[in-house]
Design a protein around this motif. Structure first.
Motif, PDB file in Angstrom:
ATOM      1  N   MET A 195       0.842  -1.185   0.000  1.00 22.26           N
ATOM      2  CA  MET A 195       0.000   0.000   0.000  1.00 22.26           C
ATOM      3  C   MET A 195       0.879   1.236   0.000  1.00 22.26           C
ATOM      4  N   ASP A 196       0.560   2.151  -0.839  1.00 18.17           N
ATOM      5  CA  ASP A 196       1.247   3.435  -0.869  1.00 18.17           C
ATOM      6  C   ASP A 196       0.439   4.387   0.012  1.00 18.17           C
ATOM      7  N   VAL A 197       1.028   4.828   1.129  1.00 18.28           N
ATOM      8  CA  VAL A 197       0.281   5.663   2.070  1.00 18.28           C
ATOM      9  C   VAL A 197      -0.166   6.972   1.438  1.00 18.28           C
ATOM     10  N   ARG A 198       0.550   7.452   0.435  1.00 16.52           N
ATOM     11  CA  ARG A 198       0.130   8.701  -0.214  1.00 16.52           C
ATOM     12  C   ARG A 198      -1.196   8.521  -0.925  1.00 16.52           C
ATOM     13  N   VAL A 199      -1.394   7.367  -1.554  1.00 17.69           N
ATOM     14  CA  VAL A 199      -2.665   7.081  -2.211  1.00 17.69           C
ATOM     15  C   VAL A 199      -3.756   6.897  -1.167  1.00 17.69           C
ATOM     16  N   SER A 229      13.441   6.233  11.553  1.00 20.32           N
ATOM     17  CA  SER A 229      13.706   6.384  10.124  1.00 20.32           C
ATOM     18  C   SER A 229      12.412   6.658   9.353  1.00 20.32           C
ATOM     19  N   ARG A 230      12.599   7.192   8.164  1.00 21.80           N
ATOM     20  CA  ARG A 230      11.471   7.438   7.262  1.00 21.80           C
ATOM     21  C   ARG A 230      10.764   6.125   6.946  1.00 21.80           C
ATOM     22  N   GLN A 231      11.545   5.056   6.775  1.00 19.55           N
ATOM     23  CA  GLN A 231      10.975   3.735   6.493  1.00 19.55           C
ATOM     24  C   GLN A 231      10.130   3.235   7.664  1.00 19.55           C
ATOM     25  N   SER A 232      10.561   3.500   8.886  1.00 20.84           N
ATOM     26  CA  SER A 232       9.779   3.099  10.062  1.00 20.84           C
ATOM     27  C   SER A 232       8.447   3.823  10.100  1.00 20.84           C
ATOM     28  N   VAL A 233       8.461   5.089   9.734  1.00 18.09           N
ATOM     29  CA  VAL A 233       7.214   5.858   9.681  1.00 18.09           C
ATOM     30  C   VAL A 233       6.289   5.255   8.629  1.00 18.09           C
ATOM     31  N   SER A 234       6.831   4.978   7.464  1.00 21.01           N
ATOM     32  CA  SER A 234       6.045   4.380   6.389  1.00 21.01           C
ATOM     33  C   SER A 234       5.466   3.035   6.818  1.00 21.01           C
ATOM     34  N   ASP A 235       6.275   2.207   7.457  1.00 24.01           N
ATOM     35  CA  ASP A 235       5.804   0.911   7.941  1.00 24.01           C
ATOM     36  C   ASP A 235       4.692   1.072   8.973  1.00 24.01           C
ATOM     37  N   CYS A 236       4.859   2.030   9.870  1.00 24.32           N
ATOM     38  CA  CYS A 236       3.848   2.288  10.896  1.00 24.32           C
ATOM     39  C   CYS A 236       2.526   2.711  10.264  1.00 24.32           C
ATOM     40  N   LEU A 237       2.588   3.619   9.297  1.00 27.95           N
ATOM     41  CA  LEU A 237       1.372   4.075   8.629  1.00 27.95           C
ATOM     42  C   LEU A 237       0.693   2.929   7.879  1.00 27.95           C
ATOM     43  N   ARG A 238       1.496   2.116   7.203  1.00 27.85           N
ATOM     44  CA  ARG A 238       0.946   0.994   6.440  1.00 27.85           C
ATOM     45  C   ARG A 238       0.270  -0.015   7.366  1.00 27.85           C
ATOM     46  N   THR A 239       0.958  -0.404   8.432  1.00 22.48           N
ATOM     47  CA  THR A 239       0.373  -1.399   9.339  1.00 22.48           C
ATOM     48  C   THR A 239      -0.820  -0.832  10.099  1.00 22.48           C
ATOM     49  N   SER A 240      -0.780   0.443  10.427  1.00 18.06           N
ATOM     50  CA  SER A 240      -1.925   1.066  11.101  1.00 18.06           C
ATOM     51  C   SER A 240      -3.148   1.068  10.189  1.00 18.06           C
ATOM     52  N   ILE A 242       8.224  13.487  10.152  1.00 18.53           N
ATOM     53  CA  ILE A 242       7.731  12.688  11.288  1.00 18.53           C
ATOM     54  C   ILE A 242       8.880  11.877  11.873  1.00 18.53           C
ATOM     55  N   GLY A 243       9.662  11.253  10.991  1.00 15.72           N
ATOM     56  CA  GLY A 243      10.800  10.466  11.453  1.00 15.72           C
ATOM     57  C   GLY A 243      11.779  11.296  12.259  1.00 15.72           C
ATOM     58  N   GLU A 244      12.036  12.499  11.783  1.00 16.47           N
ATOM     59  CA  GLU A 244      12.942  13.403  12.494  1.00 16.47           C
ATOM     60  C   GLU A 244      12.388  13.747  13.871  1.00 16.47           C
ATOM     61  N   GLU A 245      11.098  14.065  13.923  1.00 17.02           N
ATOM     62  CA  GLU A 245      10.477  14.444  15.198  1.00 17.02           C
ATOM     63  C   GLU A 245      10.437  13.288  16.191  1.00 17.02           C
ATOM     64  N   LYS A 246      10.198  12.068  15.679  1.00 18.04           N
ATOM     65  CA  LYS A 246      10.064  10.903  16.557  1.00 18.04           C
ATOM     66  C   LYS A 246      11.384  10.158  16.763  1.00 18.04           C
TER      67      LYS A 246
END
Length: 89
Positions: free
Chosen positions: A1-5, A50-61, A43-47
């Motif tokens: 899944m592409d979170v942007r879509v 990594s950017r990939q971790s943010v993407s993974d979190c959004l996808r799994t959520s 988001i990755g910078e604030e938390k």
């Protein structure tokens, strides 16, 4: 899944309906992405992740909330209620 879509389609509706069922960390990351329009890098910078971790979190959520909706059907019920209300007018 592409979170942007997903952001442009059902992700926001899923988050509005089922966001409270996510862990606090997942909920915060989704809120930063959806409500504050931060990029994955921001988001990755604030938390401190990594950017990939943010993407993974959004996808799994998103996948988790889709499962909630598949089992509970709250979004379909909301749409049906809205349709019935508009048919009464």
């Amino acid at each position: 899944m592409d979170v942007r879509v997903e952001k442009e389609s059902s992700f926001t509706e899923l988050f509005d309906t089922y966001g409270e069922l996510l862990t606090p960390r997942r909920k915060e990351i989704c809120a930063l992405y959806l409500n504050f329009d931060l990029s994955l890098g921001e988001i990755g910078e604030e938390k401190g992740i990594s950017r990939q971790s943010v993407s993974d979190c959004l996808r799994t959520s998103c996948e988790q909330m889709k499962e909630y909706d598949k089992k509970l059907g709250v979004i379909a019920l909301k749409k049906e209620i809205a349709r019935l209300k508009s048919a009464q007018k």
